[in-house]
Scaffold this motif. Structure first.
Motif: not given
Length: 305
Positions: A257-261, A263-269, A288-290
């Motif tokens: 769940i933490s990694e999903f959050i 990833f979503v936060a990274t996309f928003i940023l 970096f997330r990838i």
């Protein structure tokens, strides 16, 4: 007494300045000791340490050779050798301020419930600051700045290993650093300090950010090059898998769940930085997330550069 533990590996270029700053403290030398733990350096680290100690006989500086390769082995050796009630860890390329020891002692003395602290870490780039750098990636150069007022590390926030301190009783109560984690020689895996801080948080211990406990952290050109950052990201991912080894279902689900959050936060940023025309910063966040995810799913092996 405060025991400052400096774990070192092939950093002869920076070690003399590191030791010099530790020697020039505002408190009397009887209030602290410095333990230099050499983790099998192949340069002239040993010679530098022995010469410095011989030239500063009045100071409580001590040299130890730790033959077990790995940052966690060196840290644990420092803990076992330390005579102080407070144990401070800094990197061998970190330069403390002259009130460093004084501020550590004062904070722990005036905040009895606090079991650990993390200080401010200011990055000092040997070359220019990379265009891709943003406040969300400062941890990649082991830097942290949460403002000028002390505060608790909440949630999944925790200090950075280049500048952290504990009451010694922490390790008597909760155990030493996990030697399956952390860097080995030129390896880029980590996670050792994170695992300790999560252990403390699981037991409701309080950890504070203390900006007056401050160091300058030297960032050489190598550490901001893309191959290094990629290796670091993969190392972060593989370290997380190692850290969760043997963990129960709930911790694994929390991690997913933490990694999903993230990833979503990274996309928003990413979108936000693109709108500001900061494309280098936007792209590095995604890369970096990838790389972290790649490190989590690939066959585990030491990551080096």
């Amino acid at each position: 007494m405060v025991s400052v533990i400096v774990c070192t590996y092939n950093r002869a270029k920076y070690l003399p300045a590191c030791l010099k700053h530790l020697a020039e403290q505002s408190v009397d030398y009887t209030n602290y000791e410095v333990l230099i733990v050499d983790n099998n350096s192949t340069d002239n680290t040993a010679e530098i340490c022995h010469d410095f100690i011989a030239e500063n006989e009045s100071l409580n500086f001590y040299y130890f050779l730790e033959n077990n390769q790995g940052h966690t082995f060196a840290r644990n050796r420092g803990i076992l050798e330390a005579g102080g009630e407070i144990l401070s860890f800094i990197d061998d390329d970190a330069f403390v301020k002259n009130d460093f020891i004084e501020n550590i002692g004062q904070y722990f003395n005036s905040h009895k419930p606090i079991m650990a602290i993390g200080g401010k870490i200011i990055p000092v780039y040997e070359t220019e600051k990379p265009k891709w750098m943003s406040k969300y990636l400062l941890t990649l150069v082991s830097a942290i700045d949460l403002g000028d007022k002390p505060k608790a590390f909440k949630g999944n926030k925790f200090p950075i290993g280049a500048n952290m301190a504990f009451r010694k009783e922490v390790f008597n109560k909760y155990g030493l650093f996990n030697t399956e984690l952390g860097r080995r020689a030129d390896g880029l895996e980590g996670g050792d300090e994170k695992e300790v801080f999560l252990r403390l948080k699981d037991n409701n211990e309080v950890i504070h950010y203390v900006p007056s406990v401050c160091v300058d952290h030297i960032i050489p050109e190598k550490r901001i090059q893309i191959p290094y950052i990629k290796g670091l990201g993969i190392g972060v991912g593989s370290s997380e898998i190692k850290r969760l080894k043997g963990a129960g279902f709930n911790k694994w689900m929390n991690k997913i769940i933490s990694e999903f959050i993230k990833f979503v936060a990274t996309f928003i940023l990413f979108i936000g930085y693109c709108l500001q025309l900061k494309f280098n910063a936007a792209l590095m966040l995604v890369k970096f997330r990838i790389w972290v995810i790649k490190g989590m799913i690939q066959k585990q092996h030491p990551t080096t550069i």
